[in-house]
Structures are given as C-alpha cells and as structure tokens.
Design a protein around this motif. Sequence first.
Motif, PDB file in Angstrom:
ATOM      1  N   ARG A  85      10.542  76.497 -20.851  1.00  0.00           N
ATOM      2  CA  ARG A  85      11.366  75.590 -20.047  1.00  0.00           C
ATOM      3  C   ARG A  85      10.543  74.888 -18.977  1.00  0.00           C
ATOM      4  O   ARG A  85      10.857  73.754 -18.585  1.00  0.00           O
ATOM      5  CB  ARG A  85      12.528  76.350 -19.405  1.00  0.00           C
ATOM      6  N   VAL A  88       9.339  71.420 -19.972  1.00  0.00           N
ATOM      7  CA  VAL A  88      10.276  70.318 -20.206  1.00  0.00           C
ATOM      8  C   VAL A  88       9.803  69.076 -19.442  1.00  0.00           C
ATOM      9  O   VAL A  88       9.481  69.147 -18.254  1.00  0.00           O
ATOM     10  CB  VAL A  88      11.706  70.716 -19.785  1.00  0.00           C
ATOM     11  N   GLY A  89       9.742  67.965 -20.144  1.00  0.00           N
ATOM     12  CA  GLY A  89       9.248  66.724 -19.563  1.00  0.00           C
ATOM     13  C   GLY A  89       7.810  66.415 -19.915  1.00  0.00           C
ATOM     14  O   GLY A  89       7.353  65.272 -19.746  1.00  0.00           O
ATOM     15  N   LEU A 282      14.577  74.554 -27.891  1.00  0.00           N
ATOM     16  CA  LEU A 282      13.613  74.091 -26.893  1.00  0.00           C
ATOM     17  C   LEU A 282      12.393  73.622 -27.669  1.00  0.00           C
ATOM     18  O   LEU A 282      11.742  74.418 -28.346  1.00  0.00           O
ATOM     19  CB  LEU A 282      13.270  75.240 -25.943  1.00  0.00           C
ATOM     20  N   HIS A 283      12.070  72.326 -27.592  1.00  0.00           N
ATOM     21  CA  HIS A 283      11.094  71.788 -28.538  1.00  0.00           C
ATOM     22  C   HIS A 283      10.453  70.504 -28.025  1.00  0.00           C
ATOM     23  O   HIS A 283      10.864  69.948 -27.002  1.00  0.00           O
ATOM     24  CB  HIS A 283      11.777  71.530 -29.882  1.00  0.00           C
ATOM     25  N   ALA A 284       9.437  70.057 -28.778  1.00  0.00           N
ATOM     26  CA  ALA A 284       8.744  68.803 -28.471  1.00  0.00           C
ATOM     27  C   ALA A 284       8.976  67.846 -29.633  1.00  0.00           C
ATOM     28  O   ALA A 284       8.191  67.798 -30.580  1.00  0.00           O
ATOM     29  CB  ALA A 284       7.250  69.047 -28.269  1.00  0.00           C
ATOM     30  N   VAL A 291       8.870  67.163 -24.243  1.00  0.00           N
ATOM     31  CA  VAL A 291       9.465  68.483 -24.437  1.00  0.00           C
ATOM     32  C   VAL A 291      10.860  68.464 -23.824  1.00  0.00           C
ATOM     33  O   VAL A 291      11.053  67.972 -22.705  1.00  0.00           O
ATOM     34  CB  VAL A 291       8.602  69.572 -23.774  1.00  0.00           C
ATOM     35  N   GLN A 292      11.828  68.991 -24.554  1.00  0.00           N
ATOM     36  CA  GLN A 292      13.213  68.930 -24.101  1.00  0.00           C
ATOM     37  C   GLN A 292      14.036  70.044 -24.724  1.00  0.00           C
ATOM     38  O   GLN A 292      13.584  70.749 -25.634  1.00  0.00           O
ATOM     39  CB  GLN A 292      13.819  67.581 -24.465  1.00  0.00           C
ATOM     40  N   ILE A 293      15.256  70.189 -24.231  1.00  0.00           N
ATOM     41  CA  ILE A 293      16.236  71.124 -24.782  1.00  0.00           C
ATOM     42  C   ILE A 293      17.251  70.304 -25.561  1.00  0.00           C
ATOM     43  O   ILE A 293      17.757  69.292 -25.061  1.00  0.00           O
ATOM     44  CB  ILE A 293      16.929  71.918 -23.660  1.00  0.00           C
TER      45      ILE A 293
END
Length: 330
Positions: A85, A88-89, A282-284, A291-293
């Motif tokens: 997490r 993310v971003g 949760l991945h790219a 990268v985001q959910i």
Amino acid sequence: MRMPPLVPGSLAIVVVMLTALVLFRSPPTSHTDVAVADLDEAGDTRDRGFWNEEDWSIFETKVSWALGQGLDTLSVGAVMAKIGRSFVGTAYVPGTLEVEGPESLVINFRGLDCVTFVENVFAMSRFVRAAGAGTLLGDRKSAEDFYESILSEHRYRNGQVNGYASRLHYFSDWVGDNHRRGLVRDISRELHGIVDTEAVDFMSTHTDAYAQLVDMSNISLIKGTEERLSAADRVYLPEDRINEVVQEIHDGDIIAATSTLAGLDVAHTGLALWIDGTLHLLHAPLVGEAVQISETSLAERINKIEGQDGIIIARPQDQPRREATSAREG
C-alpha cells in the motif's frame, strides 16, 4: 483456458505485440535503469544491481518506516499488504528489466510493472522481517547486498542469475519455482482449482518481441521451459468460482490472473487486499499508469476483463528469520 476470438488483419499483430511489450517487460524507451557485473575487491565477478540515490532513498525510507511500525513482528503476507500500500501512486513503467548487456539484477523502485511490484514488495517484506534488519540498514552496501540476494531468490530460477533464460519470465513458472523452494505455497489446488491444458509458447512464437531472443541459445532454453510448463499440471481457479473461495484468500497473497491469449499463461499479477470486508487487488496496471487498489472486488475485476479468465493464488511463506548480514561476506 478458453481461447480469445480471432482478430482480423493488422490489428491481430498489434494485439500480440502490445501483449508482449506489456506483459513480458519489453525493451525500455530509455536506459535510465542499468545493471552491471560488479568486480569486488577479491576479484570475484558477481551479477549485482546498480542502485541510484533515489532507489536507495526509497528503500531506506520504506524499510525504516516498516520497522518503526513494528511490521517485522507480522507474517510476511501481512507485511506485504502494508508495504504494498505504501507504493500506491508509484508510476507504472514496463520494460525495466530489459537492459543492454549480459543478464544481471535490476534494482528499480521508481517505476514498477505488475511483476516487479510483486517481486520488490515480497523481497522488501522479507528484508524487514530479517533479524538485525535495522542495524544492517545503517551499512548501505551490506543492506544493498542483502536485499539483492533476496530479490534474486524470487526473480531467477533457483535464485541464481545465469543468463536471460534463468529469469522466470512466465509467471506460472515463477510460482512453481518459488513454491518448490518454499518461498510461497501455491494454494490453487487446495481451493479445488482445475488444470490448465493450454500449451505455453508465447515467447518462442513471438521472438521478434524480445531483443534477447535473437540469440538461438536463448530461444532453445526458452522452448525447453515452455515444453516443461505445457506438460505440467498448472492449476488455476476459474473466474466463476472465485467468490466461492474468497474467504480463503489472505492479505498479501500473490494473485496471478490467467490469460485467454493463446500461448500465454498469466496476463497480470498483484496482491490480495481486504478492505471493509471486500477482497480487492493491489497492483500496478497499465490502465491507470500507477500502483493502485482496484475499485471493484477481485472477482468483479477478473470477470469483466475479457483477456483474463481465472486466478492462481500463491501464499508467501513465513520462513525461519534470516540473519540480516551482507550476502557477500566471506
């Protein structure tokens, strides 16, 4: 797995080439990321990664934060969910492993694709859980060496960098090799998955998409891997059965979305993440560029994407804690 509909004319070529470029880390448009063979003071040539200052800063910051939060006391899967997490971003960047010269370990936290995201989060989580990680972080070279040794264990067959074909290009091969060495447990069969009977041959049938496959020896080795994977019992959970077993999937489990494209085993990867009673991914992803959910549940996401038809689930294993010392000592 079901076969995709035929695409007429030149569009078929575009679809195939795009899949190759995105899913198998095609050559980058720049050479920002490089990896070199390091000659240490003893004259021993080793394949190791090149760390720039930003990579080290990201690594040091995330590991320090994780240790400060007490994540080293959690299971490796739980650590992966939390460290994942924190990414993310981070920009989606394909092709970071495709560099000129002999195959060597690439270190890059600045831009990630779906596989390098999983690999780096897994390796960083294992680093955090290693005994003495906080002390080792104060010795940059030793910390880098130790991290490289962990990352290599995930990315390469038997954990050894031994040419282009030693990299675990097909993700079902990645899962199988990491499972065999006790780093993950493939629980797809336990969840009553079914055998994928489709042949795996995408790389050898699209050699023009891979710069390293101009070398006939690499093609031969890749074909050997494909033949082995095609003959193996590769088990996956079909998309219409994900909700039946969703409660058996844990935070930090590695999720591989199986592909409907002929010759290709896996289309996408990520980590399982529970939020308010719903399992997300949760991945790219390429779509979204970072990268985001996932906005929808894992099951909904897989079901609505035509090129994906199920999942493989690999559970990271809590191994005995390693002593966090330089992998190059002695």
